[in-house]
Design a protein around this motif. Structure first.
Motif, PDB file in Angstrom:
ATOM      1  N   ILE A  28      -3.856   6.878   9.853  1.00 37.65           N
ATOM      2  CA  ILE A  28      -4.971   7.841   9.382  1.00 37.65           C
ATOM      3  C   ILE A  28      -5.541   8.232   8.332  1.00 37.65           C
ATOM      4  CG2 ILE A  28      -4.480  10.284   9.762  1.00 37.65           C
ATOM      5  CD1 ILE A  28      -2.641  10.207  12.024  1.00 37.65           C
ATOM      6  N   LEU A  31      -9.078   6.232   8.645  1.00 34.06           N
ATOM      7  CA  LEU A  31      -9.231   6.072   9.239  1.00 34.06           C
ATOM      8  C   LEU A  31     -10.813   7.179   9.482  1.00 34.06           C
ATOM      9  CD1 LEU A  31      -7.418   5.937  13.114  1.00 34.06           C
ATOM     10  CD2 LEU A  31      -9.356   3.972  12.207  1.00 34.06           C
ATOM     11  N   GLY A  34     -12.538  11.373  13.823  1.00 33.12           N
ATOM     12  CA  GLY A  34     -13.717  11.428  14.579  1.00 33.12           C
ATOM     13  C   GLY A  34     -12.134  11.657  15.644  1.00 33.12           C
ATOM     14  N   ARG A  35     -12.656  10.721  16.902  1.00 33.63           N
ATOM     15  CA  ARG A  35     -12.301  11.296  17.899  1.00 33.63           C
ATOM     16  C   ARG A  35     -10.824   9.707  18.087  1.00 33.63           C
ATOM     17  NH1 ARG A  35     -15.233  10.106  23.284  1.00 33.63           N
ATOM     18  NH2 ARG A  35     -12.215  10.409  24.068  1.00 33.63           N
ATOM     19  N   LEU A  36     -10.983   8.823  17.016  1.00 28.23           N
ATOM     20  CA  LEU A  36      -9.726   7.962  17.321  1.00 28.23           C
ATOM     21  C   LEU A  36      -8.469   8.335  16.002  1.00 28.23           C
ATOM     22  CD1 LEU A  36      -8.885   5.128  17.746  1.00 28.23           C
ATOM     23  CD2 LEU A  36     -10.853   3.997  15.445  1.00 28.23           C
ATOM     24  N   ARG A  37      -9.704   9.080  15.194  1.00 27.08           N
ATOM     25  CA  ARG A  37      -8.939   9.555  14.210  1.00 27.08           C
ATOM     26  C   ARG A  37      -7.712  10.476  14.902  1.00 27.08           C
ATOM     27  NH1 ARG A  37      -9.375  11.486   8.077  1.00 27.08           N
ATOM     28  NH2 ARG A  37      -7.816  12.062   7.468  1.00 27.08           N
ATOM     29  N   SER A  39      -7.329  11.272  17.956  1.00 26.74           N
ATOM     30  CA  SER A  39      -6.137   9.989  18.940  1.00 26.74           C
ATOM     31  C   SER A  39      -4.521   9.944  17.996  1.00 26.74           C
ATOM     32  CB  SER A  39      -6.676   8.975  19.534  1.00 26.74           C
ATOM     33  OG  SER A  39      -8.169   9.428  20.082  1.00 26.74           O
ATOM     34  N   TRP A  40      -4.509   9.066  17.087  1.00 21.50           N
ATOM     35  CA  TRP A  40      -3.416   8.612  16.222  1.00 21.50           C
ATOM     36  C   TRP A  40      -2.603   9.867  16.197  1.00 21.50           C
ATOM     37  CZ3 TRP A  40      -1.823   4.186  16.084  1.00 21.50           C
ATOM     38  CH2 TRP A  40      -2.344   2.874  16.216  1.00 21.50           C
ATOM     39  N   TYR A  41      -3.404  11.406  15.945  1.00 23.10           N
ATOM     40  CA  TYR A  41      -2.585  12.908  15.626  1.00 23.10           C
ATOM     41  C   TYR A  41      -1.996  12.890  16.464  1.00 23.10           C
ATOM     42  CZ  TYR A  41      -4.509  13.790  11.082  1.00 23.10           C
ATOM     43  OH  TYR A  41      -5.238  14.033   9.785  1.00 23.10           O
ATOM     44  N   ASN A  88       2.697  -0.061  16.031  1.00 24.09           N
ATOM     45  CA  ASN A  88       2.097   0.165  15.018  1.00 24.09           C
ATOM     46  C   ASN A  88       2.029   0.323  14.044  1.00 24.09           C
ATOM     47  OD1 ASN A  88       1.771   3.285  16.624  1.00 24.09           O
ATOM     48  ND2 ASN A  88       4.074   4.506  15.542  1.00 24.09           N
ATOM     49  N   SER A  91      -1.054  -2.447  14.466  1.00 23.78           N
ATOM     50  CA  SER A  91      -2.525  -1.747  14.648  1.00 23.78           C
ATOM     51  C   SER A  91      -2.950  -0.975  12.831  1.00 23.78           C
ATOM     52  CB  SER A  91      -2.136  -0.147  15.352  1.00 23.78           C
ATOM     53  OG  SER A  91      -1.432  -0.551  16.882  1.00 23.78           O
ATOM     54  N   ALA A  95      -6.019  -3.463  11.157  1.00 25.87           N
ATOM     55  CA  ALA A  95      -7.240  -2.098  10.499  1.00 25.87           C
ATOM     56  C   ALA A  95      -7.209  -2.452   8.836  1.00 25.87           C
ATOM     57  CB  ALA A  95      -6.663  -0.903  10.584  1.00 25.87           C
TER      58      ALA A  95
END
Length: 280
Positions: A28, A31, A34-37, A39-41, A88, A91, A95
């Motif tokens: 997090i 990143l 935005g939307r991707l961040r 989503s991880w929340y 995780n 991922s 990244a």
């Protein structure tokens, strides 16, 4: 015995879910908002819900595991926790690797001294821009910029001052020109600008504006370099060329700009000269 195994599997699943939160937290931070961040929340919240649910399972089913089939749910809890942790971690590593690749790619196309593009990227990009311009019948110009008497600067004040001037010149050009223009170090003290969708007359006007800005600018020299000056002014000579009947490929275009630059220097420097006026 089955009771201890079941509770052990659930407890291990809780520990693994806690461990899975760490790579998510690091990811997090990497990143942008935005939307991707977001989503991880959401995934973080789900993991916390899993931990709470696993924790509630142990007292709720305490002492109820008497057969092997009763281990199915705890085993599924444990395998799901393993899966979440593994995903995780992968991922996060993906990244990080993508970030390293971006840095490596940026370094491979950037001149380390000036921070602008290097010649390798310049030639690749110029080839693409020429092909695009020829395909769609659009104008394309280049500016070949040379710092006047740059060797004298190095000889008198040293190469450190020369590097400062070259770095400052590159940044001045970048801030002066348009965002659509591509600025790259061509070699030595020469900087080339690719001006897409730009006729030669507009490119010449752009070059003249840049020449005047450089003429009125000064580059600060840090006191720790122990020089006789605190600021240094320089001028530039600029050769301008545009694609046309006589300059259809990269070699011809660069050669035309180089000839124009040579004329600018031989005619007294600190001036703009346009090459191949028949290509306007």
């Amino acid at each position: 015995m089955l009771h201890f195994i079941a509770n052990g599997l659930v407890a291990a699943a809780i520990i693994l879910q806690f461990l899975a939160l760490r790579p998510v937290r690091i990811l997090i931070a990497l990143l942008p908002p935005g939307r991707l961040r977001f989503s991880w929340y959401v995934l973080t919240a789900l993991i916390i819900i899993f931990i709470i649910g696993y924790g509630a399972y142990i007292p709720a089913f305490w002492g109820s595991h008497e057969r092997l089939s009763d281990l199915v749910v705890p085993a599924v809890f444990f395998l799901v926790a393993c899966f979440v942790l593994l995903v995780n971690i992968l991922s996060l590593e993906t990244a990080r690797n993508m970030q390293r690749l971006r840095v490596f790619e940026q370094e491979s196309i950037t001149d380390p001294l000036t921070g602008i593009y290097n010649r390798r990227y310049l030639e690749r990009r110029l080839t693409d821009e020429i092909a695009r311009a020829n395909r769609y019948g659009m104008p394309l110009s280049v500016l070949l910029i040379d710092i006047d008497h740059f060797k004298r600067v190095n000889d008198i004040y040293g190469h450190q001052v020369g590097d400062l001037v070259l770095e400052g010149m590159a940044q001045l050009i970048v801030t002066t020109l348009r965002t659509t223009d591509i600025v790259a170090r061509y070699g030595g003290e020469e900087i080339m600008v690719i001006a897409p969708s730009t006729p030669v007359k507009i490119a010449a006007d752009l070059a003249e504006r840049l020449r005047k800005i450089v003429e009125n600018a000064s580059f600060e020299v840090p006191i720790e370099l122990d020089c006789d000056i605190s600021a240094l002014g320089v001028t530039v000579s600029i050769g301008v060329a545009c694609i046309g009947p006589h300059t259809k490929d990269m070699q011809d275009l660069i050669q035309s700009a180089d000839k124009a630059l040579y004329r600018a220097k031989s005619e007294g420097r600190n001036r703009v000269v346009t090459g191949n006026t028949t290509d306007v």
